[in-house]
Motif scaffolding. Structure first.
Motif, PDB file in Angstrom:
ATOM      1  N   TRP A 211       8.862  -1.886  -1.754  1.00 38.67           N
ATOM      2  CA  TRP A 211       9.019  -1.728  -3.284  1.00 38.67           C
ATOM      3  C   TRP A 211       7.883  -1.156  -3.737  1.00 38.67           C
ATOM      4  CZ3 TRP A 211       6.699  -3.485  -7.481  1.00 38.67           C
ATOM      5  CH2 TRP A 211       7.641  -3.432  -8.974  1.00 38.67           C
ATOM      6  N   GLN A 212       6.590  -1.463  -3.394  1.00 39.63           N
ATOM      7  CA  GLN A 212       5.268  -1.082  -3.907  1.00 39.63           C
ATOM      8  C   GLN A 212       5.121   0.604  -3.668  1.00 39.63           C
ATOM      9  OE1 GLN A 212       3.225  -2.797  -6.273  1.00 39.63           O
ATOM     10  NE2 GLN A 212       2.528  -0.473  -6.565  1.00 39.63           N
TER      11      GLN A 212
ATOM     12  N   ARG B 146       7.289   2.608  -5.922  1.00 37.42           N
ATOM     13  CA  ARG B 146       6.952   2.856  -7.338  1.00 37.42           C
ATOM     14  C   ARG B 146       5.612   3.661  -7.347  1.00 37.42           C
ATOM     15  NH1 ARG B 146       4.232  -1.966 -11.358  1.00 37.42           N
ATOM     16  NH2 ARG B 146       4.681  -0.614 -13.320  1.00 37.42           N
ATOM     17  N   ASP B 147       4.890   3.612  -6.336  1.00 40.42           N
ATOM     18  CA  ASP B 147       3.801   4.512  -6.235  1.00 40.42           C
ATOM     19  C   ASP B 147       4.276   5.961  -6.129  1.00 40.42           C
ATOM     20  OD1 ASP B 147       1.893   2.450  -6.372  1.00 40.42           O
ATOM     21  OD2 ASP B 147       1.741   2.401  -4.044  1.00 40.42           O
TER      22      ASP B 147
ATOM     23  N   CYS C 244      12.065  -9.054  -5.157  1.00 35.24           N
ATOM     24  CA  CYS C 244      12.552  -7.494  -5.630  1.00 35.24           C
ATOM     25  C   CYS C 244      13.811  -7.312  -5.572  1.00 35.24           C
ATOM     26  CB  CYS C 244      11.620  -6.591  -4.991  1.00 35.24           C
ATOM     27  SG  CYS C 244       9.924  -6.663  -5.198  1.00 35.24           S
TER      28      CYS C 244
ATOM     29  N   CYS D  44      10.127  -7.909  -0.876  1.00 31.28           N
ATOM     30  CA  CYS D  44       9.337  -6.837  -1.458  1.00 31.28           C
ATOM     31  C   CYS D  44       8.767  -5.702  -0.291  1.00 31.28           C
ATOM     32  CB  CYS D  44       8.374  -7.072  -2.362  1.00 31.28           C
ATOM     33  SG  CYS D  44       9.078  -7.792  -3.856  1.00 31.28           S
TER      34      CYS D  44
END
Length: 307
Positions: free
Chosen positions: A189-190, A193-194, A273, A291
């Motif tokens: 998930w991170q 987003r990045d 998430c 996540c």
């Protein structure tokens, strides 16, 4: 004189006695006659009976002699060899016929085994061709869906060229990026987003029914049937990391209406998430997931301003 008289009396007396005896004799004479008659008749009748028995035995002896002669003649012919040869010939013919039948049966078995082998190969080849046909049909169906999807996206692409960066799609007054190509690997998930932030956007905020239906329709049309459903999700900008069960969008707003699958969110294995999946029912498209799980993602950003 007296002697003569006495002699005459004696003679008369003797005659009288004989006459008397003669008068009394017939009773015994008849019995004696009957005995003589019976004696004479008995031996004659027995003789006739013996004669008949002797004749019968003679006839039986003659019959047995004839049978014996017939058997002798039959035995003579049998031992003569002709009948034996005939029987031996018939037995030989029957044996030859039996051997020929056995040989034909073995040939039939071998031919049947060959035919069964050929049928097995034909059946395997048919199964192989059927699988190839089904694969071709799936490819054709997928291609037709992609063509139809692209045709339906032509207006969005045209608008996207005016409002969005290359590779982004214009929908509902926003620009969206979907990494459908195989060159894009799944990420957590991170990382997702990045990637969106590097493109000037963020993970998608699906806060309206119109946005949700447009997104689920698009990802469902691009669904890969070879990929398991749990691997086919797309990260969106929704999570509950601050407080379990309190889902918030990335802009800080709380979730008002979710499109969760049955039994979701269930927070199994610390699932904080949210992801949207290409299910047939768009109102059961969301799942919570860990996540750190690897999935595709959906980015959104504001379109270009047109002067």
């Amino acid at each position: 004189m007296e002697d003569r008289e006495n002699s005459g009396r004696s003679y008369n007396k003797l005659i009288y006695q004989e006459e008397s005896a003669a008068d009394e004799q017939p009773i015994y004479s008849n019995q004696e006659k009957q005995q003589v008659s019976l004696t004479a008749v008995g031996p004659a009748s027995s003789f006739n009976h013996y004669k008949l028995l002797t004749l019968s035995l003679a006839v039986l002896a003659a019959f047995l002699l004839a049978v014996d002669i017939g058997l002798g003649v039959y035995y003579y012919h049998l031992t003569d060899g002709s009948l034996v040869r005939d029987l031996a010939g018939e037995v030989a013919k029957l044996q030859a016929s039996y051997n020929a039948a056995i040989h034909r049966r073995e040939d039939a078995k071998e031919q049947l085994a060959r035919e069964i082998g050929k049928q097995a190969v034909t059946r395997w080849e048919l199964e192989h061709q059927t699988r190839r046909k089904e694969d071709y049909e799936r490819v054709i169906e997928k291609t037709q869906i992609e063509i139809a999807t692209l045709k339906s996206h032509i207006p969005m692409i045209k608008e996207g060229c005016r409002h969005c960066s290359p590779g982004w799609t214009f929908m509902n007054s926003l620009c969206y990026f979907f990494p459908f190509a195989d060159t894009y690997s799944s990420v957590n998930w991170q990382q997702a987003r990045d990637h969106c932030k590097r493109q000037g956007g963020d993970l998608a905020i699906v806060d309206s029914r119109e946005k949700h239906l447009a997104i689920t329709n698009l990802i469902h049309n691009y669904k890969d049937p070879k990929t398991w459903m749990y691997q086919s999700g797309f990260w969106i900008g929704l999570r509950d990391v601050e407080e379990e069960g309190r889902w918030k969008w990335l802009d800080g707003t709380r979730l008002n209406e979710g499109y969760w699958n049955d039994g979701e969110p269930n927070n199994e294995d610390n699932e904080d998430c949210a992801a949207v999946y290409p299910r047939s029912n768009p109102f059961k498209a969301w799942n919570d997931a860990p996540c750190n799980f690897n999935l595709k993602w959906i980015c959104e950003k504001q379109p270009w301003a047109i002067g």
